[in-house]
Design an enzyme around this catalytic site. Structure first.
Site, PDB file in Angstrom:
ATOM      1  N   GLU A  93       0.827  -1.195   0.000  1.00  0.00           N
ATOM      2  CA  GLU A  93       0.000   0.000   0.000  1.00  0.00           C
ATOM      3  C   GLU A  93       0.866   1.251   0.000  1.00  0.00           C
ATOM      4  O   GLU A  93       1.925   1.289   0.635  1.00  0.00           O
ATOM      5  CB  GLU A  93      -0.898   0.027   1.242  1.00  0.00           C
ATOM      6  N   CYS A 120      -3.515  -2.381  14.806  1.00  0.00           N
ATOM      7  CA  CYS A 120      -3.093  -2.089  13.434  1.00  0.00           C
ATOM      8  C   CYS A 120      -3.543  -3.173  12.460  1.00  0.00           C
ATOM      9  O   CYS A 120      -3.291  -4.358  12.678  1.00  0.00           O
ATOM     10  CB  CYS A 120      -1.576  -1.941  13.391  1.00  0.00           C
ATOM     11  N   CYS A 332      -3.619   1.951   7.662  1.00  0.00           N
ATOM     12  CA  CYS A 332      -2.693   1.103   6.937  1.00  0.00           C
ATOM     13  C   CYS A 332      -3.088  -0.368   7.059  1.00  0.00           C
ATOM     14  O   CYS A 332      -3.286  -0.887   8.151  1.00  0.00           O
ATOM     15  CB  CYS A 332      -1.276   1.316   7.469  1.00  0.00           C
TER      16      CYS A 332
END
Length: 343
Positions: A93, A120, A332
């Site tokens: 990404e 995360c 993310c």
């Protein structure tokens, strides 16, 4: 495996000059190739119109080292998140974040991440490998090409832990600076903290902004949020950060993701202020961007304002930074995970 070492992206003008001479070409073509790679973002040697047609045809299949766009998601605020497919088929990404005065790219330094931070999305997807410097620089070139605008800032805050890939990250920083003309002070390297690696980075004496993801002001909570913290106790981490300041003369930024009801309480703000007293530092408070895999929630406005005010009262430099592109699965790892589930 990462991109082959023979890819042209990632090479200096001197290395490119050596390469063109090996192809039987005059040395000046090295500078031409360098310009087309780093300024024009060439994806194939056939694009380099200043090269003789016969040479372009001969070298048409030689790998430059560019990824392909697998998917792009655009948020209402014009933030664009890209999934890029690498030479070996793996997906990473990168995010282009435009404002009126700058274009920032958030780059990945690894495919996945081994740190397993509890909040995360990237950590939930596991770790594959480190990225090469060429694969890091390619992300910046891709965003620049897509936006048709020069990139002014780069932050190493995407997938992965940059300090577990220090060699390639430092090389990428030097390419971004020396070959693409982005000032080192416009580059930011973010880490959750890796034992011995902070001082290793310090001794490169870069002029980048160095950001440490703290997220807690006591060891037990930090270990819960960041499992690797048990190998790198908070007092040692902060001591190394102070040494970083001494060695580089650059302040440290501390990233602190505010998790509603977890680390956003007034007493935790006071404890954080005590940790950072007398420190040449700055705190970035980041209200949490929720993901489906865990139950953490975003704090309310009162909690955010209260936490920030307490730090200010304790003379701690602080800024509240809100995530861009929330509608585009901007945390993310979210977009990559979401598409993987659909396949």
């Amino acid at each position: 495996m990462p991109l082959t070492e023979e890819t042209l992206l990632g090479k200096s003008v001197e290395e490119l000059t050596t390469w063109v001479k090996q192809q039987g070409q005059p040395a000046y073509r090295g500078k031409q190739l360098h310009q087309w790679l780093y300024q024009k973002g060439a994806r194939s040697l056939t694009e380099i119109s200043v090269f003789p047609k016969a040479l372009r045809e001969e070298l048409k299949d030689y790998p430059i080292g560019r990824s392909s766009i697998y998917h792009c998601s655009v948020a209402p605020d014009k933030t664009r998140k890209y999934l890029l497919q690498l030479e070996d088929g793996l997906i990473i990404e990168t995010v282009g974040i435009p404002t009126a005065k700058r274009l920032t790219v958030c780059v990945s330094s690894q495919v996945g991440c081994p740190m397993s931070c509890d909040f995360c999305a990237t950590g939930k997807g596991g770790y594959e490998r480190n990225l090469s410097s060429a694969e890091i620089v390619d992300q910046v070139l891709t965003v620049q090409e897509e936006f048709q605008e020069r990139v002014s800032h780069v932050v190493f805050m995407g997938m992965g832990e940059p300090l577990l890939n220090t060699k390639e990250v430092v090389k990428a920083i030097k390419i971004l600076n020396q070959d693409m003309g982005i000032g080192q002070r416009s580059l930011t390297v973010s880490t959750v903290g890796v034992k011995k690696k902070i001082l290793e980075l310090a001794h490169h004496k870069l002029q980048v902004t160095f950001a440490v993801s703290l997220h807690a002001a006591n060891q037990s909570l930090r270990e819960k949020l960041i499992p690797s913290a048990k190998f790198y106790p908070l007092p040692k981490l902060l001591a190394d950060c102070r040494k970083y300041v001494e060695i580089t003369g650059r302040r440290v930024s501390f990233e602190y993701i505010l998790l509603g009801g977890v680390n956003d309480l007034p007493e935790q703000a006071i404890k954080l202020a005590k940790c950072l007293k007398g420190f040449q530092s700055h705190v970035n408070l980041i209200p949490y961007n929720p993901i489906e895999e865990v139950d953490y929630r975003r704090p309310n406005a009162d909690s955010i304002n209260s936490f920030s005010s307490i730090l200010e009262e304790q003379n701690i430099a602080v800024t509240v930074r809100y995530s861009r592109g929330l509608e585009a699965n901007a945390a993310c790892g979210q977009l990559r995970a979401m598409l993987a589930q659909k396949e």
